[in-house]
Design a protein around this motif. Sequence first.
Motif, short mmCIF file in Angstrom:
data_model
loop_
_atom_site.label_atom_id
_atom_site.label_comp_id
_atom_site.label_asym_id
_atom_site.label_seq_id
_atom_site.Cartn_x
_atom_site.Cartn_y
_atom_site.Cartn_z
N ASP A 84 0.97 -1.14 -0.03
CA ASP A 84 0.03 0.04 0.08
C ASP A 84 0.70 1.27 -0.07
OD1 ASP A 84 -2.26 -1.64 0.00
OD2 ASP A 84 -2.76 -1.27 2.14
N ARG A 85 2.11 1.15 0.74
CA ARG A 85 2.86 2.35 0.85
C ARG A 85 3.50 2.45 -0.34
NH1 ARG A 85 7.00 4.12 5.54
NH2 ARG A 85 8.35 4.94 4.14
N LEU A 86 4.22 1.51 -0.85
CA LEU A 86 4.72 1.60 -2.20
C LEU A 86 3.99 2.07 -3.20
CD1 LEU A 86 6.96 -1.95 -2.14
CD2 LEU A 86 7.95 0.34 -2.16
N GLU A 87 2.78 1.70 -3.23
CA GLU A 87 1.96 2.22 -4.40
C GLU A 87 1.05 3.57 -4.12
OE1 GLU A 87 -0.22 -1.68 -5.58
OE2 GLU A 87 1.87 -2.46 -5.68
N GLY A 88 1.40 4.05 -2.96
CA GLY A 88 0.83 5.43 -2.50
C GLY A 88 -0.59 5.37 -2.20
N ARG A 89 -1.11 4.09 -1.65
CA ARG A 89 -2.62 3.95 -1.48
C ARG A 89 -2.71 4.06 0.13
NH1 ARG A 89 -2.50 -1.30 -4.56
NH2 ARG A 89 -1.73 -2.27 -2.55
N GLY A 90 -3.76 4.47 0.49
CA GLY A 90 -4.18 4.43 1.95
C GLY A 90 -3.91 2.84 2.46
N PHE A 91 -3.66 2.46 3.69
CA PHE A 91 -3.63 1.32 4.40
C PHE A 91 -4.81 0.82 4.16
CE2 PHE A 91 0.21 3.17 6.95
CZ PHE A 91 1.09 2.67 6.10
N ASP A 92 -4.72 -0.72 3.97
CA ASP A 92 -5.77 -1.66 3.97
C ASP A 92 -6.17 -2.00 5.26
OD1 ASP A 92 -7.40 -3.87 2.79
OD2 ASP A 92 -6.59 -4.89 4.50
N ARG A 93 -7.66 -1.58 5.67
CA ARG A 93 -8.09 -1.66 7.03
C ARG A 93 -7.81 -2.94 7.65
NH1 ARG A 93 -12.37 2.75 8.38
NH2 ARG A 93 -12.75 1.21 9.89
N GLY A 94 -8.10 -4.11 7.12
CA GLY A 94 -8.14 -5.54 7.53
C GLY A 94 -6.76 -5.68 7.91
N ALA A 95 -5.80 -5.28 7.16
CA ALA A 95 -4.27 -5.70 7.44
C ALA A 95 -3.87 -4.84 8.66
CB ALA A 95 -3.39 -4.99 6.26
N LEU A 96 -4.31 -3.30 8.61
CA LEU A 96 -3.98 -2.60 9.88
C LEU A 96 -4.31 -3.10 11.15
CD1 LEU A 96 -4.68 1.04 8.88
CD2 LEU A 96 -2.55 -0.02 9.47
N GLY A 97 -5.81 -3.99 10.99
CA GLY A 97 -6.46 -4.50 12.35
C GLY A 97 -5.51 -5.59 12.59
N VAL A 98 -4.91 -6.36 11.85
CA VAL A 98 -4.18 -7.62 12.09
C VAL A 98 -3.04 -7.34 12.66
CG1 VAL A 98 -2.78 -9.62 11.30
CG2 VAL A 98 -5.07 -9.18 10.37
N VAL A 99 -2.29 -6.38 12.17
CA VAL A 99 -0.88 -5.95 12.62
C VAL A 99 -1.13 -4.98 14.04
CG1 VAL A 99 1.04 -4.16 12.43
CG2 VAL A 99 0.21 -5.71 10.63
N ASN A 100 -2.18 -4.40 14.13
CA ASN A 100 -2.43 -3.64 15.46
C ASN A 100 -2.62 -4.76 16.74
OD1 ASN A 100 -1.55 -1.17 14.59
ND2 ASN A 100 -3.72 -0.68 13.94
N GLU A 101 -3.45 -5.56 16.16
CA GLU A 101 -3.96 -6.30 17.19
C GLU A 101 -2.85 -7.40 17.73
OE1 GLU A 101 -7.37 -8.84 16.29
OE2 GLU A 101 -6.72 -10.54 17.92
N ILE A 102 -2.04 -7.94 16.87
CA ILE A 102 -0.69 -8.67 17.26
C ILE A 102 0.23 -7.82 18.05
CG2 ILE A 102 1.18 -9.81 16.28
CD1 ILE A 102 -0.88 -10.91 14.14
N ALA A 103 0.40 -6.55 17.52
CA ALA A 103 1.22 -5.80 18.35
C ALA A 103 0.79 -5.22 19.64
CB ALA A 103 1.62 -4.48 17.62
N ALA A 104 -0.35 -5.65 20.11
CA ALA A 104 -0.99 -5.01 21.39
C ALA A 104 -0.71 -6.09 22.56
CB ALA A 104 -2.57 -4.88 21.15
#
Length: 192
Positions: A84-104
């Motif tokens: 997403d970042r390489l292609e200049g898109r906004g972050f995918d919400r589902g992927a954000l959820g996965v990363v943030n939950e595991i980081a918590a």
Amino acid sequence: MRPGVTGQDGDVAFAFVSGNVALDLVGTLQWRRTTPRDQLTGAVDLRRWIDEAGLLPGGPDDVDPTAFRRALELREAVHRLARDRLEGRGFDRGALGVVNEIAAAPGRRVELTAAGARVSGDTDAVLADVAAAAIAVLADRDLVLKECGRESCTRLYVDRSRGSRRTWCGMDECGNRVKAAAYRARRRGDRR
Ligand SMILES: [Zn+2]
């Protein structure tokens, strides 16, 4: 043995060339665009990766199937966000959820002992720290995130070279091969 590449005979050699442990984890699924090869086929692979990544000496005692699945989920979520970042898109919400939950989850425990630092924790603790590393790299817009210049490679890395001129994930695996192929192509052209 090549720098940044490890592994004993018969084992798949993991590469740690991305400059960020979460991106190294993404790199364990190789050749994503053409013929993907997954270096993490089970708990044993993940244990060895965690050990070789220097996250936990010897790897966690036990990697249960749930933790293994979570590691692959984290890997693919980090890959999605990096793309997403390489292609200049906004972050995918589902992927954000996965990363943030595991980081918590609580991360590894570090203690100072007479013998030096002792790091302990289970697989979830390791994954929490890997997710935190993903957040650090994805949140820092000053870091230059790149995909290897070898078309088939698809490995991601942080370019910390002066002037951001690094083109390959590694010279041995990709840079030299692309250059050799270009040289052969030029020679064929000359002969025509
Ligand atoms: Zn490469």
